[in-house]
Design an enzyme around this catalytic site. Structure first.
Site, PDB file in Angstrom:
ATOM      1  N   GLU A 124      70.816  69.551  27.081  1.00  0.00           N
ATOM      2  CA  GLU A 124      69.641  70.329  27.607  1.00  0.00           C
ATOM      3  C   GLU A 124      69.845  71.821  27.778  1.00  0.00           C
ATOM      4  O   GLU A 124      70.247  72.011  29.351  1.00  0.00           O
ATOM      5  CB  GLU A 124      68.899  69.652  28.593  1.00  0.00           C
ATOM      6  CG  GLU A 124      68.347  68.400  28.525  1.00  0.00           C
ATOM      7  CD  GLU A 124      67.038  67.805  29.157  1.00  0.00           C
ATOM      8  OE1 GLU A 124      65.951  68.027  28.334  1.00  0.00           O
ATOM      9  OE2 GLU A 124      66.826  68.232  30.497  1.00  0.00           O
TER      10      GLU A 124
ATOM     11  N   GLU B 271      66.853  70.890  36.653  1.00  0.00           N
ATOM     12  CA  GLU B 271      65.903  71.257  37.643  1.00  0.00           C
ATOM     13  C   GLU B 271      66.192  70.949  38.989  1.00  0.00           C
ATOM     14  O   GLU B 271      65.726  71.319  39.985  1.00  0.00           O
ATOM     15  CB  GLU B 271      64.390  70.746  37.301  1.00  0.00           C
ATOM     16  CG  GLU B 271      63.659  71.932  36.386  1.00  0.00           C
ATOM     17  CD  GLU B 271      62.603  70.999  35.406  1.00  0.00           C
ATOM     18  OE1 GLU B 271      62.197  70.075  35.722  1.00  0.00           O
ATOM     19  OE2 GLU B 271      62.434  71.626  34.353  1.00  0.00           O
TER      20      GLU B 271
ATOM     21  N   TRP C 266      57.898  63.325  32.481  1.00  0.00           N
ATOM     22  CA  TRP C 266      56.617  64.050  32.981  1.00  0.00           C
ATOM     23  C   TRP C 266      56.873  64.925  33.949  1.00  0.00           C
ATOM     24  O   TRP C 266      55.880  65.612  34.620  1.00  0.00           O
ATOM     25  CB  TRP C 266      55.642  63.014  33.387  1.00  0.00           C
ATOM     26  CG  TRP C 266      55.354  62.002  32.291  1.00  0.00           C
ATOM     27  CD1 TRP C 266      55.306  62.379  30.976  1.00  0.00           C
ATOM     28  CD2 TRP C 266      54.243  60.983  32.262  1.00  0.00           C
ATOM     29  NE1 TRP C 266      54.800  61.141  30.198  1.00  0.00           N
ATOM     30  CE2 TRP C 266      54.117  60.621  31.009  1.00  0.00           C
ATOM     31  CE3 TRP C 266      53.545  60.035  33.249  1.00  0.00           C
ATOM     32  CZ2 TRP C 266      53.272  59.453  30.644  1.00  0.00           C
ATOM     33  CZ3 TRP C 266      52.784  59.176  32.942  1.00  0.00           C
ATOM     34  CH2 TRP C 266      52.374  58.868  31.750  1.00  0.00           C
ATOM     35  N   LYS C 267      58.132  64.974  34.727  1.00  0.00           N
ATOM     36  CA  LYS C 267      58.308  65.854  35.850  1.00  0.00           C
ATOM     37  C   LYS C 267      57.243  65.439  36.799  1.00  0.00           C
ATOM     38  O   LYS C 267      56.755  64.482  37.167  1.00  0.00           O
ATOM     39  CB  LYS C 267      58.364  67.118  35.393  1.00  0.00           C
ATOM     40  CG  LYS C 267      59.268  67.489  34.154  1.00  0.00           C
ATOM     41  CD  LYS C 267      59.274  68.866  33.914  1.00  0.00           C
ATOM     42  CE  LYS C 267      59.979  69.251  32.579  1.00  0.00           C
ATOM     43  NZ  LYS C 267      60.610  70.369  32.524  1.00  0.00           N
TER      44      LYS C 267
ATOM     45  N   SER D 107      62.428  72.293  24.953  1.00  0.00           N
ATOM     46  CA  SER D 107      60.932  72.735  24.031  1.00  0.00           C
ATOM     47  C   SER D 107      60.873  71.980  22.926  1.00  0.00           C
ATOM     48  O   SER D 107      60.839  72.563  21.821  1.00  0.00           O
ATOM     49  CB  SER D 107      61.243  74.144  23.845  1.00  0.00           C
ATOM     50  OG  SER D 107      60.999  75.025  25.011  1.00  0.00           O
TER      51      SER D 107
ATOM     52  N   GLY E 156      61.427  74.134  28.865  1.00  0.00           N
ATOM     53  CA  GLY E 156      60.068  74.692  29.286  1.00  0.00           C
ATOM     54  C   GLY E 156      59.696  76.289  28.748  1.00  0.00           C
ATOM     55  O   GLY E 156      58.811  76.897  29.296  1.00  0.00           O
TER      56      GLY E 156
ATOM     57  N   GLY F 141      59.972  67.089  27.586  1.00  0.00           N
ATOM     58  CA  GLY F 141      58.910  67.448  28.921  1.00  0.00           C
ATOM     59  C   GLY F 141      57.717  67.576  28.662  1.00  0.00           C
ATOM     60  O   GLY F 141      56.976  66.720  28.404  1.00  0.00           O
TER      61      GLY F 141
HETATM   62  C1  PEP Z   1      62.968  68.493  30.181  1.00  0.00           C
HETATM   63  O1  PEP Z   1      62.424  68.705  31.351  1.00  0.00           O
HETATM   64  O2  PEP Z   1      63.886  67.770  30.237  1.00  0.00           O
HETATM   65  C2  PEP Z   1      62.507  69.075  29.152  1.00  0.00           C
HETATM   66  C3  PEP Z   1      63.296  69.137  28.136  1.00  0.00           C
HETATM   67  O3  PEP Z   1      61.372  69.847  29.315  1.00  0.00           O
HETATM   68  P1  PEP Z   1      60.753  70.746  28.032  1.00  0.00           P
HETATM   69  O4  PEP Z   1      60.325  69.705  26.861  1.00  0.00           O
HETATM   70  O5  PEP Z   1      59.286  71.085  28.577  1.00  0.00           O
HETATM   71  O6  PEP Z   1      61.471  71.840  27.568  1.00  0.00           O
END
Ligand code: PEP
Length: 243
Positions: free
Chosen positions: A165, A97, A11-12, A202, A171, A223
């Site tokens: 990732e 991040e 959820w960040k 994504s 994102g 995410g």
């Molecule tokens: C993440 O933050 O680990 C991620 C995969 O984000 P998103 O799915 O929004 O790309």
């Protein structure tokens, strides 16, 4: 398709208590109506760990980071034992991040991962190349270095998950070609034998099933799409439908 894929929600820095509990309540309702085969881990902000732990049901709980230290004078940090005490079974470490925004190097990720394993948590260690590194055909080299230096020495397939990732995919709505994900997953499987490999970047309900079908991919790290209970449940269902 892996037999029991793990689907992890990151959820960040999103969600106040009411919003977080609403997502958990909605997921609980979906789960009541339909059996699912996945292991689901929710990683909310630290402030929501305790209220969400009390409402979890069959879901599991994870932190988004932990300290490299066991305890002591580290104002603002959260230890791995504190996560365990709050009900966590997992912790995300080395997310890009944090590597970029908090200058976390591989060695620090390794220390954090070591504290996580000592506390009895499963470490979800994130690795992945930048767009520039991919353009320079250095993706495998960078990922190899990250794995070599950010996994703790005492790691085993039972207590570590590697999340591939690609930084440029997080994102952005951009997802690597299947063949590129498969190439990286194959590479990781060769150097970290037996460790579960998951993909993040994504992920949406429209691409989850296809990614889960790739060789060596044992789950997803989600995410943005995990903040929408309906969409997250559809992603979880991609694992069910194709199992
Ligand atoms: C993440 O933050 O680990 C991620 C995969 O984000 P998103 O799915 O929004 O790309």
């Amino acid at each position: 398709m892996h037999k029991n894929p793990i689907i992890i929600a990151n959820w960040k820095m999103n969600g106040l208590k009411a919003e977080g509990l609403e997502i958990i309540r909605a997921l609980g309702n979906y789960a009541r109506d339909q059996k699912n085969i996945s292991e689901i881990v929710i990683c909310p902000p630290f402030t929501l760990l305790f209220p969400i732990a009390a409402a979890l049901g069959d879901l599991k709980l994870g932190g988004q980071d932990c300290s490299a230290y066991e305890k002591g004078a580290h104002t603002g940090d959260i230890s791995a034992m504190m996560l365990k005490d709050a009900g966590c079974s997992h912790v995300i470490l080395g997310h890009s991040e944090r590597r970029q925004g908090h200058n976390e190097q591989n060695e620090m990720v390794r220390e954090k991962s070591s504290r996580a394993l000592e506390a009895g948590l499963t470490a979800i260690v994130c690795v992945g190349e930048t767009l520039e590194e991919r353009k320079q055909a250095r993706a495998l080299e960078v990922i190899g270095e990250q794995i070599l230096h950010s996994l703790p020495k005492i790691s085993s397939p039972a207590n570590v998950i590697i999340a591939y990732e690609p930084v440029w995919s997080i994102g952005t709505g951009l997802v690597p070609k299947d063949s590129d994900i498969a190439e990286v997953a194959e590479f990781i499987a060769r150097i970290a034998k037996g460790v579960r490999i998951i993909y993040g970047g994504s992920v949406k309900s429209g691409n989850a099933a296809e990614i889960l079908k790739l060789n060596h991919i044992a789950g997803l790290l989600v995410g943005g799409a995990s903040l929408d209970a309906g969409e997250f449940w559809r992603i979880i269902n991609s694992a069910n439908i194709h199992a």
